[in-house]
Scaffold this motif. Structure first.
Motif, PDB file in Angstrom:
ATOM      1  N   TYR A 135       0.824  -1.198   0.000  1.00  0.00           N
ATOM      2  CA  TYR A 135       0.000   0.000   0.000  1.00  0.00           C
ATOM      3  C   TYR A 135       0.860   1.251   0.000  1.00  0.00           C
ATOM      4  O   TYR A 135       1.690   1.449   0.892  1.00  0.00           O
ATOM      5  CB  TYR A 135      -0.911   0.005   1.222  1.00  0.00           C
ATOM      6  CG  TYR A 135      -1.834   1.196   1.311  1.00  0.00           C
ATOM      7  CD1 TYR A 135      -2.841   1.391   0.372  1.00  0.00           C
ATOM      8  CD2 TYR A 135      -1.703   2.123   2.342  1.00  0.00           C
ATOM      9  CE1 TYR A 135      -3.703   2.490   0.455  1.00  0.00           C
ATOM     10  CE2 TYR A 135      -2.558   3.215   2.438  1.00  0.00           C
ATOM     11  CZ  TYR A 135      -3.549   3.389   1.489  1.00  0.00           C
ATOM     12  OH  TYR A 135      -4.394   4.471   1.578  1.00  0.00           O
ATOM     13  N   HIS A 137       0.365   5.110   0.324  1.00  0.00           N
ATOM     14  CA  HIS A 137      -0.692   6.013   0.763  1.00  0.00           C
ATOM     15  C   HIS A 137      -0.784   7.248  -0.130  1.00  0.00           C
ATOM     16  O   HIS A 137       0.167   7.647  -0.799  1.00  0.00           O
ATOM     17  CB  HIS A 137      -0.479   6.428   2.219  1.00  0.00           C
ATOM     18  CG  HIS A 137       0.713   7.321   2.450  1.00  0.00           C
ATOM     19  ND1 HIS A 137       0.728   8.661   2.119  1.00  0.00           N
ATOM     20  CD2 HIS A 137       1.934   7.060   2.998  1.00  0.00           C
ATOM     21  CE1 HIS A 137       1.880   9.189   2.456  1.00  0.00           C
ATOM     22  NE2 HIS A 137       2.642   8.237   2.983  1.00  0.00           N
ATOM     23  N   ASN A 148      -2.807   6.100   9.939  1.00  0.00           N
ATOM     24  CA  ASN A 148      -4.198   6.520   9.772  1.00  0.00           C
ATOM     25  C   ASN A 148      -4.994   5.582   8.880  1.00  0.00           C
ATOM     26  O   ASN A 148      -6.213   5.757   8.747  1.00  0.00           O
ATOM     27  CB  ASN A 148      -4.249   7.935   9.195  1.00  0.00           C
ATOM     28  CG  ASN A 148      -3.571   8.940  10.096  1.00  0.00           C
ATOM     29  OD1 ASN A 148      -3.440   8.716  11.290  1.00  0.00           O
ATOM     30  ND2 ASN A 148      -3.133  10.056   9.533  1.00  0.00           N
ATOM     31  N   TRP A 149      -4.325   4.619   8.245  1.00  0.00           N
ATOM     32  CA  TRP A 149      -4.989   3.645   7.381  1.00  0.00           C
ATOM     33  C   TRP A 149      -4.547   2.247   7.793  1.00  0.00           C
ATOM     34  O   TRP A 149      -3.772   1.573   7.111  1.00  0.00           O
ATOM     35  CB  TRP A 149      -4.655   3.927   5.914  1.00  0.00           C
ATOM     36  CG  TRP A 149      -5.039   5.333   5.524  1.00  0.00           C
ATOM     37  CD1 TRP A 149      -6.307   5.823   5.392  1.00  0.00           C
ATOM     38  CD2 TRP A 149      -4.150   6.420   5.240  1.00  0.00           C
ATOM     39  NE1 TRP A 149      -6.258   7.158   5.028  1.00  0.00           N
ATOM     40  CE2 TRP A 149      -4.959   7.545   4.924  1.00  0.00           C
ATOM     41  CE3 TRP A 149      -2.759   6.550   5.206  1.00  0.00           C
ATOM     42  CZ2 TRP A 149      -4.408   8.786   4.603  1.00  0.00           C
ATOM     43  CZ3 TRP A 149      -2.222   7.784   4.882  1.00  0.00           C
ATOM     44  CH2 TRP A 149      -3.050   8.881   4.592  1.00  0.00           C
ATOM     45  N   SER A 165       2.472  -1.631   4.346  1.00  0.00           N
ATOM     46  CA  SER A 165       2.198  -0.207   4.154  1.00  0.00           C
ATOM     47  C   SER A 165       3.498   0.568   4.319  1.00  0.00           C
ATOM     48  O   SER A 165       4.193   0.409   5.326  1.00  0.00           O
ATOM     49  CB  SER A 165       1.148   0.267   5.163  1.00  0.00           C
ATOM     50  OG  SER A 165       0.803   1.612   4.959  1.00  0.00           O
ATOM     51  N   ALA A 412     -11.489  10.754  -1.628  1.00  0.00           N
ATOM     52  CA  ALA A 412     -11.056   9.910  -0.504  1.00  0.00           C
ATOM     53  C   ALA A 412     -12.191   9.506   0.418  1.00  0.00           C
ATOM     54  O   ALA A 412     -11.949   9.027   1.527  1.00  0.00           O
ATOM     55  CB  ALA A 412      -9.938  10.575   0.297  1.00  0.00           C
ATOM     56  N   ASN A 415     -12.037   6.042   2.083  1.00  0.00           N
ATOM     57  CA  ASN A 415     -11.115   5.730   3.171  1.00  0.00           C
ATOM     58  C   ASN A 415     -11.836   5.594   4.501  1.00  0.00           C
ATOM     59  O   ASN A 415     -11.489   4.750   5.329  1.00  0.00           O
ATOM     60  CB  ASN A 415     -10.030   6.811   3.266  1.00  0.00           C
ATOM     61  CG  ASN A 415      -8.948   6.640   2.227  1.00  0.00           C
ATOM     62  OD1 ASN A 415      -8.866   5.601   1.572  1.00  0.00           O
ATOM     63  ND2 ASN A 415      -8.127   7.645   2.060  1.00  0.00           N
ATOM     64  N   TRP A 416     -12.840   6.455   4.739  1.00  0.00           N
ATOM     65  CA  TRP A 416     -13.595   6.350   5.979  1.00  0.00           C
ATOM     66  C   TRP A 416     -14.222   4.967   6.099  1.00  0.00           C
ATOM     67  O   TRP A 416     -14.214   4.358   7.175  1.00  0.00           O
ATOM     68  CB  TRP A 416     -14.698   7.418   6.020  1.00  0.00           C
ATOM     69  CG  TRP A 416     -15.395   7.484   7.339  1.00  0.00           C
ATOM     70  CD1 TRP A 416     -15.085   8.297   8.393  1.00  0.00           C
ATOM     71  CD2 TRP A 416     -16.507   6.690   7.769  1.00  0.00           C
ATOM     72  NE1 TRP A 416     -15.937   8.056   9.452  1.00  0.00           N
ATOM     73  CE2 TRP A 416     -16.821   7.073   9.099  1.00  0.00           C
ATOM     74  CE3 TRP A 416     -17.280   5.695   7.172  1.00  0.00           C
ATOM     75  CZ2 TRP A 416     -17.864   6.504   9.828  1.00  0.00           C
ATOM     76  CZ3 TRP A 416     -18.318   5.114   7.898  1.00  0.00           C
ATOM     77  CH2 TRP A 416     -18.600   5.523   9.207  1.00  0.00           C
ATOM     78  N   PHE A 419     -11.284   1.957   6.263  1.00  0.00           N
ATOM     79  CA  PHE A 419     -10.261   1.988   7.311  1.00  0.00           C
ATOM     80  C   PHE A 419     -10.845   2.423   8.651  1.00  0.00           C
ATOM     81  O   PHE A 419     -10.410   3.403   9.270  1.00  0.00           O
ATOM     82  CB  PHE A 419      -9.104   2.905   6.906  1.00  0.00           C
ATOM     83  CG  PHE A 419      -8.302   2.394   5.738  1.00  0.00           C
ATOM     84  CD1 PHE A 419      -7.395   1.363   5.899  1.00  0.00           C
ATOM     85  CD2 PHE A 419      -8.480   2.933   4.472  1.00  0.00           C
ATOM     86  CE1 PHE A 419      -6.669   0.881   4.823  1.00  0.00           C
ATOM     87  CE2 PHE A 419      -7.763   2.462   3.389  1.00  0.00           C
ATOM     88  CZ  PHE A 419      -6.857   1.429   3.560  1.00  0.00           C
ATOM     89  N   THR A 422     -11.849   6.270   9.589  1.00  0.00           N
ATOM     90  CA  THR A 422     -10.775   7.242   9.737  1.00  0.00           C
ATOM     91  C   THR A 422     -11.124   8.565   9.079  1.00  0.00           C
ATOM     92  O   THR A 422     -11.763   8.617   8.031  1.00  0.00           O
ATOM     93  CB  THR A 422      -9.462   6.699   9.143  1.00  0.00           C
ATOM     94  OG1 THR A 422      -8.391   7.588   9.459  1.00  0.00           O
ATOM     95  CG2 THR A 422      -9.548   6.560   7.630  1.00  0.00           C
ATOM     96  N   THR A 424      -8.648  11.844   8.327  1.00  0.00           N
ATOM     97  CA  THR A 424      -7.301  12.369   8.502  1.00  0.00           C
ATOM     98  C   THR A 424      -7.331  13.883   8.672  1.00  0.00           C
ATOM     99  O   THR A 424      -8.132  14.588   8.064  1.00  0.00           O
ATOM    100  CB  THR A 424      -6.410  12.004   7.304  1.00  0.00           C
ATOM    101  OG1 THR A 424      -6.992  12.535   6.102  1.00  0.00           O
ATOM    102  CG2 THR A 424      -6.288  10.514   7.156  1.00  0.00           C
TER     103      THR A 424
END
Length: 504
Positions: A135, A137, A148-149, A165, A412, A415-416, A419, A422, A424
């Motif tokens: 990954y 980011h 954060n992920w 990551s 993005a 992403n919430w 992950f 989250t 950021t």
């Protein structure tokens, strides 16, 4: 070209031997033994494992130096630690500002950040040859903290992959450039990209258009492709001079300036890189991004895809519904701000494709007219050429971040969902919000598609079983098939034809 990218490779787990000791799970990589933490009964996280030498002192602004494993081994022995703890997140790489608000200063983080977090199934053994998801980011090459992920819940859901990551240098620390860097005695172009490559080499495992000399990956997932301009070092030279001057290193030949910059404090450099994007620099290219160095990156990514100059591997590429990285009241100003080399004639051509009467509001017109060339058209720019050679899937993510207070599915937003809720913030920060059972069920479905692709090169082989059973909260899928709107295809074809003018 990529905002965030997953890359896939096959790897015997860390090339090392896993064990369960009285201290907890460990992995012996030959030159050191690392202690991980068991985050779920079936999941182990090894956090902050170095993959390269710290890019500090004379190595600042230089290409990544492979890890000195002898040094790591000797330091472990000298400290009397037979097992090195990898149970806490490392310092993230120095952040740049998002450019929004007077309180949003960058500069948090560390230069000694070239580490990876590795998430593995508990009990996995060397020789299992588990597939690896690598990954990279997002964050526009300026910000981002892998903490954060987190991927613990991904392994918990599917304990048959490894996820890695990577931390890589950001902003000026990763992407400072000036034409003199053609001589590596001064510095190196695209150091942040070279960090990513070195991490893959450490793993033995990747970028689709980079001229790396070897293939380090077997598939790719490109989320919300950041179609930012890739300028030349000559175009970036005014930014270099502003940065050096602001940091107190503006006089003398480049050799003296670089010596000064390598001796400057992190706070001085952070203030200089922030100032460039906060209005104190008047040049067109005000951000530290990858450049066309003619060696690693030899052409604009969109053009290289259209010329079939990319690695042919299975691909997933997609975007959110309402992507854009621009705001303001004027489409011409927004386009010119994002793509400095566009001419007035180019912009008039763009405007003809986005008449206001085809949209619900002027704000939607602005979002689509900027979001397509900046991000959304990456689906077509990459997906269409890729589909001629490899299995390729595209997607549109259409669920808003529930904490945003709007129905707009912004950049993005996924992403919430993927992950653990989250959100950021600036300078490496994040908050995690609880998810409802329905949201958790949808997140599991999305993760299953991604990990099926990791395991097989096809997102549908191991997609989440939606038949009623105790593990599933719902038997209703959150995904469906749709056709791309014909108008979007026409507009994106035009944006792709402007790759040279947009420099992406």
């Amino acid at each position: 070209m990529l905002s965030a990218m997953f890359t896939l490779l096959n790897l015997a787990l860390l090339h090392g031997a896993l064990a369960q000791t009285s201290m907890g799970p460990t992995v012996d990589v030959g030159y050191a033994t690392y202690l991980g933490s068991q985050s779920y009964p079936n999941t182990v996280a090894y956090l902050g494992i170095p993959y390269a030498e710290p890019p500090v002192g004379d190595l600042r602004f230089h290409a990544t130096v492979p890890l000195n494993t002898t040094r790591v081994s000797e330091e472990a022995n000298l400290s009397g630690k037979a097992v090195v703890s990898a149970t806490y997140y490392p310092d993230f790489c120095i952040q740049g500002t998002t450019g929004h608000g007077s309180m949003d200063a960058g500069g948090a983080g560390s230069e000694d950040c070239l580490k990876v977090n590795i998430y593995a199934p508990y009990g996995a053994k060397a020789g299992n040859n588990l597939p690896v998801l690598f990954y990279i980011h997002g964050g526009g090459y300026v910000r981002g903290n892998p903490r954060n992920w987190p991927f613990d819940s991904w392994i918990n859901q599917s304990p048959n992959v490894i996820i890695v990551s990577v931390y890589y240098r950001l902003d000026s620390f990763g992407f400072l450039s000036t034409p003199e860097f053609t001589d590596p005695a001064y510095g190196d172009f695209n150091a942040g990209i070279k960090d990513q490559i070195q991490a893959l080499k450490w793993l033995r495992g990747l970028h689709m258009i980079a001229n790396e000399g070897e293939q380090l990956f077997s598939g790719a997932i490109a989320q919300s492709v950041f179609r930012t301009p890739l300028p030349t070092p000559v175009q970036q030279q005014p930014l270099f001079q502003f940065y050096a001057s602001y940091a107190g290193c503006g006089t003398g030949p480049v050799a003296e300036q670089m010596t000064c910059l390598r001796g400057a404090t992190i706070s001085a450099l952070a203030r200089a890189q922030d100032a460039a994007v906060q209005g104190r620099f008047s040049g067109s290219y005000n951000a530290f991004h990858p450049v066309l160095d003619g060696v690693l990156i030899t052409g604009h990514p969109t053009s290289k895809f259209q010329r079939n100059e990319f690695v042919h591997v299975p691909l997933i590429v997609g975007a959110t519904s309402n992507e854009t990285r621009s705001d303001g009241e004027s489409i011409p100003l927004a386009l010119k701000g994002f793509f400095p080399s566009l001419t007035d004639a180019d912009i008039r051509e763009f405007l003809r494709l986005y008449p206001v009467d085809e949209f619900n509001s002027p704000s939607q017109q602005l979002q689509v007219a900027t979001g397509e060339p900046e991000l959304i058209c990456g689906r077509q720019a990459m997906g269409s050429p890729s589909s001629l050679h490899s299995n390729t899937w595209t997607y549109r993510y259409n669920t808003p971040n529930p904490t945003s207070g709007t129905d707009v599915v912004e950049h993005a937003a996924e992403n919430w969902m993927m992950f653990d809720g989250t959100n950021t913030g600036f300078n490496g920060s994040a908050t995690f919000m609880p998810q409802t059972p329905a949201e958790a069920a949808f997140a599991s479905e999305l993760i299953a598609y991604w990990l099926s692709f990791v395991r097989t090169g096809n997102p549908n082989i191991y997609k989440l079983d939606k038949s009623p059973n105790p593990q599933n909260l719902t038997n209703v899928s959150g995904s469906y098939m749709e056709r791309r709107p014909a108008t979007e295809a026409v507009r994106c074809a035009f944006a792709i034809s402007k790759a040279q003018a947009c420099e992406n």
